[in-house]
Design a protein around this motif. Sequence first.
Motif, PDB file in Angstrom:
ATOM      1  N   PRO A   1       0.837  -1.204   0.000  1.00 54.53           N
ATOM      2  CA  PRO A   1       0.000   0.000   0.000  1.00 54.53           C
ATOM      3  C   PRO A   1       0.868   1.250   0.000  1.00 54.53           C
ATOM      4  O   PRO A   1       1.874   1.320   0.690  1.00 54.53           O
ATOM      5  N   GLY A   2       0.470   2.204  -0.819  1.00 52.19           N
ATOM      6  CA  GLY A   2       1.214   3.455  -0.896  1.00 52.19           C
ATOM      7  C   GLY A   2       2.436   3.404  -1.780  1.00 52.19           C
ATOM      8  O   GLY A   2       3.075   4.427  -2.015  1.00 52.19           O
ATOM      9  N   GLY A   3       2.785   2.223  -2.306  1.00 48.61           N
ATOM     10  CA  GLY A   3       3.976   2.117  -3.137  1.00 48.61           C
ATOM     11  C   GLY A   3       3.736   2.651  -4.547  1.00 48.61           C
ATOM     12  O   GLY A   3       2.646   2.537  -5.084  1.00 48.61           O
ATOM     13  N   GLU A   4       4.759   3.265  -5.127  1.00 54.17           N
ATOM     14  CA  GLU A   4       4.634   3.778  -6.487  1.00 54.17           C
ATOM     15  C   GLU A   4       6.006   3.757  -7.151  1.00 54.17           C
ATOM     16  O   GLU A   4       6.961   4.339  -6.642  1.00 54.17           O
ATOM     17  N   LEU A   5       6.103   3.092  -8.306  1.00 56.76           N
ATOM     18  CA  LEU A   5       7.365   3.017  -9.026  1.00 56.76           C
ATOM     19  C   LEU A   5       7.459   4.164 -10.032  1.00 56.76           C
ATOM     20  O   LEU A   5       6.520   4.426 -10.785  1.00 56.76           O
ATOM     21  N   ASP A   6       8.585   4.817 -10.031  1.00 55.24           N
ATOM     22  CA  ASP A   6       8.835   5.908 -10.974  1.00 55.24           C
ATOM     23  C   ASP A   6       9.462   5.324 -12.252  1.00 55.24           C
ATOM     24  O   ASP A   6       9.811   4.150 -12.298  1.00 55.24           O
ATOM     25  N   HIS A   7       9.614   6.153 -13.290  1.00 55.84           N
ATOM     26  CA  HIS A   7      10.350   5.711 -14.460  1.00 55.84           C
ATOM     27  C   HIS A   7      11.758   6.301 -14.430  1.00 55.84           C
ATOM     28  O   HIS A   7      12.004   7.320 -13.755  1.00 55.84           O
ATOM     29  N   LEU A   8      12.669   5.676 -15.106  1.00 59.68           N
ATOM     30  CA  LEU A   8      14.082   6.033 -15.002  1.00 59.68           C
ATOM     31  C   LEU A   8      14.352   7.453 -15.467  1.00 59.68           C
ATOM     32  O   LEU A   8      15.208   8.156 -14.924  1.00 59.68           O
ATOM     33  N   GLY A   9      13.594   7.907 -16.486  1.00 57.36           N
ATOM     34  CA  GLY A   9      13.803   9.256 -16.991  1.00 57.36           C
ATOM     35  C   GLY A   9      13.551  10.330 -15.955  1.00 57.36           C
ATOM     36  O   GLY A   9      14.249  11.348 -15.907  1.00 57.36           O
ATOM     37  N   HIS A  10      12.568  10.105 -15.096  1.00 55.56           N
ATOM     38  CA  HIS A  10      12.258  11.093 -14.045  1.00 55.56           C
ATOM     39  C   HIS A  10      13.374  11.125 -13.016  1.00 55.56           C
ATOM     40  O   HIS A  10      13.740  12.174 -12.516  1.00 55.56           O
TER      41      HIS A  10
END
Length: 354
Positions: free
Chosen positions: A345-354
Amino acid sequence: MGLATTAIEGVRILSANSNRQVELASELLRALGEKLDSRVSVRLWDGSVIPLGQQTDPGVELSIAGPGVIGSLIRKPTAENLLSHYARGRIDFHGTDLVSFMRIMRVKGSRRRSRSISKGLLARVAMAFAFTRDDEKNFQGRFEGDDTGKHRTKADNKDFIQFHYDLSNEFYELFLDDETVYSCGYFHDWNQSIHEAQRNKLDMVCRKLQLTAGDRLLDIGCGWGALVCHAAQQYGVQAHGITLSERQFSYAQEKIARLGLRDQVTVELKDYADVDGSFNKIASVGMVEHVGIDNMAGYMRKVASLMPDRGIFLNHGITRPGKMSDKKFRKMSAERRLLAKYIFPGGELDHLGH
């Protein structure tokens, strides 16, 4: 006598309805098997096994725990609903590992083939199961609240972390290495064990941080204390770790005492936003996934405030492929909703470019 007779008749009606549901489910699965010719079988709640093809793999089965599962999927035929039944153990797989099962189950053109099943049969199944409810009693493995983390407060961070990490230390020891490192290992060759790979990983982090004796190291999301202890023992640093998991905190304290590192290593039960002090080396290994993309700028500002000029920060996290737009990237898929509700819960994966 009247009440007893009514009760007996009620049982007979329920039994007849249950038998009818098994018969219809079996009929539908046999029709599906003729179209798909899969290598998988389906085990129904009464123990009967229906092959979905002529050459099925022995023991490779998909099990359905009750008629309510089918009823639920008829009322809400979404991938998210299907995955939630799997998370709750109402649908399960047997005979092999999950990746192999999905490979075996995959049939080319399955969606097109299944469309040719008799509409009359589908209607009879729908009528028989549509009002059957599934049993959700005594299930406590689901996060209650805003599992997406989009409207999080700082207090939510602790709830999110403890839901995932405070299951029990014994649980994580079942599949982690001797040092209880909960991130990817680093294999120098194919013959190394997971224990060796995780020690390689700890050492690689320390080398990238260019640790030397006397450095002050902060480990944000220190887990069970593997990195802070390794860095103190092998590189002579003064190490401080923080975590929001009470189980990890207790485990790390015991480990520090057992290794005789109390003069070099400390841990705190604390949110990263509340840390103060100065550290010339900072590591965050597998914690950034819990921060949330909307909070990333604040997270980086906080890290910068804890470091002097020329300090070194190593940020290690899982990423996923970017999309053509931020809106598409942030959209919650069924798989991500499953992870948020039952695992992270609450987890969010970013993308490498960001």
